[in-house]
Design a protein around this motif. Structure first.
Motif, PDB file in Angstrom:
ATOM      1  N   ASP A 126     -11.307   1.759 -12.408  1.00 62.64           N
ATOM      2  CA  ASP A 126     -10.993   2.760 -11.392  1.00 62.64           C
ATOM      3  C   ASP A 126     -10.324   2.131 -10.174  1.00 62.64           C
ATOM      4  O   ASP A 126     -10.293   2.731  -9.102  1.00 62.64           O
ATOM      5  CB  ASP A 126     -12.259   3.508 -10.971  1.00 62.64           C
ATOM      6  N   LYS A 127      -9.784   0.924 -10.330  1.00 63.52           N
ATOM      7  CA  LYS A 127      -9.101   0.234  -9.239  1.00 63.52           C
ATOM      8  C   LYS A 127      -7.685  -0.150  -9.663  1.00 63.52           C
ATOM      9  O   LYS A 127      -7.373  -0.241 -10.846  1.00 63.52           O
ATOM     10  CB  LYS A 127      -9.859  -1.038  -8.831  1.00 63.52           C
ATOM     11  N   VAL A 128      -6.852  -0.385  -8.666  1.00 64.81           N
ATOM     12  CA  VAL A 128      -5.527  -0.960  -8.893  1.00 64.81           C
ATOM     13  C   VAL A 128      -5.461  -2.263  -8.117  1.00 64.81           C
ATOM     14  O   VAL A 128      -5.716  -2.291  -6.912  1.00 64.81           O
ATOM     15  CB  VAL A 128      -4.403  -0.009  -8.433  1.00 64.81           C
ATOM     16  N   HIS A 129      -5.171  -3.354  -8.806  1.00 67.78           N
ATOM     17  CA  HIS A 129      -5.027  -4.663  -8.177  1.00 67.78           C
ATOM     18  C   HIS A 129      -3.542  -5.002  -8.101  1.00 67.78           C
ATOM     19  O   HIS A 129      -2.843  -4.976  -9.118  1.00 67.78           O
ATOM     20  CB  HIS A 129      -5.764  -5.736  -8.974  1.00 67.78           C
ATOM     21  N   GLU A 136       0.832  -1.206   0.000  1.00 69.70           N
ATOM     22  CA  GLU A 136       0.000   0.000   0.000  1.00 69.70           C
ATOM     23  C   GLU A 136       0.866   1.255   0.000  1.00 69.70           C
ATOM     24  O   GLU A 136       0.609   2.210  -0.742  1.00 69.70           O
ATOM     25  CB  GLU A 136      -0.920  -0.008   1.221  1.00 69.70           C
ATOM     26  N   GLU A 146      -6.441  -4.727  -3.306  1.00 71.52           N
ATOM     27  CA  GLU A 146      -7.167  -3.793  -4.164  1.00 71.52           C
ATOM     28  C   GLU A 146      -7.118  -2.395  -3.570  1.00 71.52           C
ATOM     29  O   GLU A 146      -7.370  -2.202  -2.384  1.00 71.52           O
ATOM     30  CB  GLU A 146      -8.619  -4.234  -4.335  1.00 71.52           C
ATOM     31  N   MET A 147      -6.784  -1.415  -4.409  1.00 72.13           N
ATOM     32  CA  MET A 147      -6.754  -0.021  -3.985  1.00 72.13           C
ATOM     33  C   MET A 147      -7.558   0.816  -4.970  1.00 72.13           C
ATOM     34  O   MET A 147      -7.758   0.419  -6.124  1.00 72.13           O
ATOM     35  CB  MET A 147      -5.312   0.489  -3.906  1.00 72.13           C
ATOM     36  N   ASP A 148      -8.019   1.967  -4.501  1.00 72.74           N
ATOM     37  CA  ASP A 148      -8.767   2.864  -5.373  1.00 72.74           C
ATOM     38  C   ASP A 148      -7.897   3.317  -6.529  1.00 72.74           C
ATOM     39  O   ASP A 148      -6.663   3.331  -6.444  1.00 72.74           O
ATOM     40  CB  ASP A 148      -9.264   4.079  -4.595  1.00 72.74           C
ATOM     41  N   GLY A 149      -8.565   3.726  -7.605  1.00 71.44           N
ATOM     42  CA  GLY A 149      -7.855   4.109  -8.815  1.00 71.44           C
ATOM     43  C   GLY A 149      -7.007   5.352  -8.656  1.00 71.44           C
ATOM     44  O   GLY A 149      -7.016   6.031  -7.628  1.00 71.44           O
ATOM     45  N   ARG A 175       1.410  -5.093 -10.308  1.00 69.31           N
ATOM     46  CA  ARG A 175       0.231  -4.222 -10.250  1.00 69.31           C
ATOM     47  C   ARG A 175      -0.495  -4.193 -11.587  1.00 69.31           C
ATOM     48  O   ARG A 175       0.116  -4.195 -12.656  1.00 69.31           O
ATOM     49  CB  ARG A 175       0.609  -2.805  -9.805  1.00 69.31           C
TER      50      ARG A 175
END
Length: 219
Positions: free
Chosen positions: A165-168, A33, A197-200, A160
């Motif tokens: 709109d996400k980043v995996h 993160e 998973e993080m926001d875009g 990554r």
């Protein structure tokens, strides 16, 4: 701390496997993160490798801080590899960027970028000769030849993917076994971990509000 055997069963029980190494998912995912957050601070006006460099630096920093604070591990600079090492000096963890197979059960990944001879020596479990007067930073440890022989160096491998709109971030904690032409070609042990998973991404502020118009009087 017991070293995880190469033939450990139950590949889906990642928490038990991590515990056998003295680590937790809660120590690993915060590093990913932090790396993603640092990556996003780079703009197109930065040098080309800024995003990856910042992500790597935060991966190393957080993975060290989590293990030092919660498990009493120590920083280790081993044969030019930036690691964190357990108190028994039997397990160390570093970071590595993998390819699209990272975290997948069926196909083993390779490192995305070519690695140097230090990773090859780790993969071959060959102890590099210690320098007579090794340069070390405060609070770092230096391993004896016997400790180097029994040290397992694991890597938190990550890859990554931007998905809408996400980043995996696909990831695993794995132990390299063979190394050829700059790439890990076989892993002795792999512990695939849940996808993070993080926001875009929001494009960072790059060029200001516009050009500055400075009037120049003509003579």
């Amino acid at each position: 701390m017991a070293v995880l055997p190469v033939s450990a069963p139950d590949p889906h029980g990642y928490r038990a496997q991590l515990a056998a190494l003295g680590t937790k998912l809660e120590y690993l995912h915060p590093a990913l993160e932090a790396g993603e957050t640092a990556r996003r601070s780079a703009t197109r006006n930065h040098p080309a490798n800024t995003a990856g460099t910042r992500a790597y630096q935060e991966h190393v920093r957080i993975i060290r801080e989590m293990h030092i604070q919660h498990e009493g591990w120590r920083r280790l600079l081993h044969d030019h590899l930036e690691l964190v090492c357990n108190p028994d000096r039997t397990v160390a963890i570093g970071v590595m960027v993998g390819d699209a197979a990272t975290g997948e059960q069926g196909s083993p990944p390779r490192n995305l970028h070519r690695r140097g001879s230090a990773t090859r020596r780790v993969a071959e479990v060959n102890a590099a000769q210690m320098e007579l007067f090794p340069v070390r930073r405060r609070e770092e440890i230096v391993l004896s030849a016997e400790e180097v022989d029994r040290l397992q160096v694991w890597f938190l491998v990550s890859y990554r993917v931007v998905a809408g709109d996400k980043v995996h971030i696909h990831n695993e904690l794995s132990l390299p076994g063979e190394f050829k032409d700059g790439y890990v070609t076989r892993w002795k042990r792999r512990i695939p971990l849940p996808v993070l998973e993080m926001d875009g991404i929001e494009p960072p502020y790059e060029d200001g509000g516009g050009e500055i118009d400075i009037p120049v009087p003509f003579r």
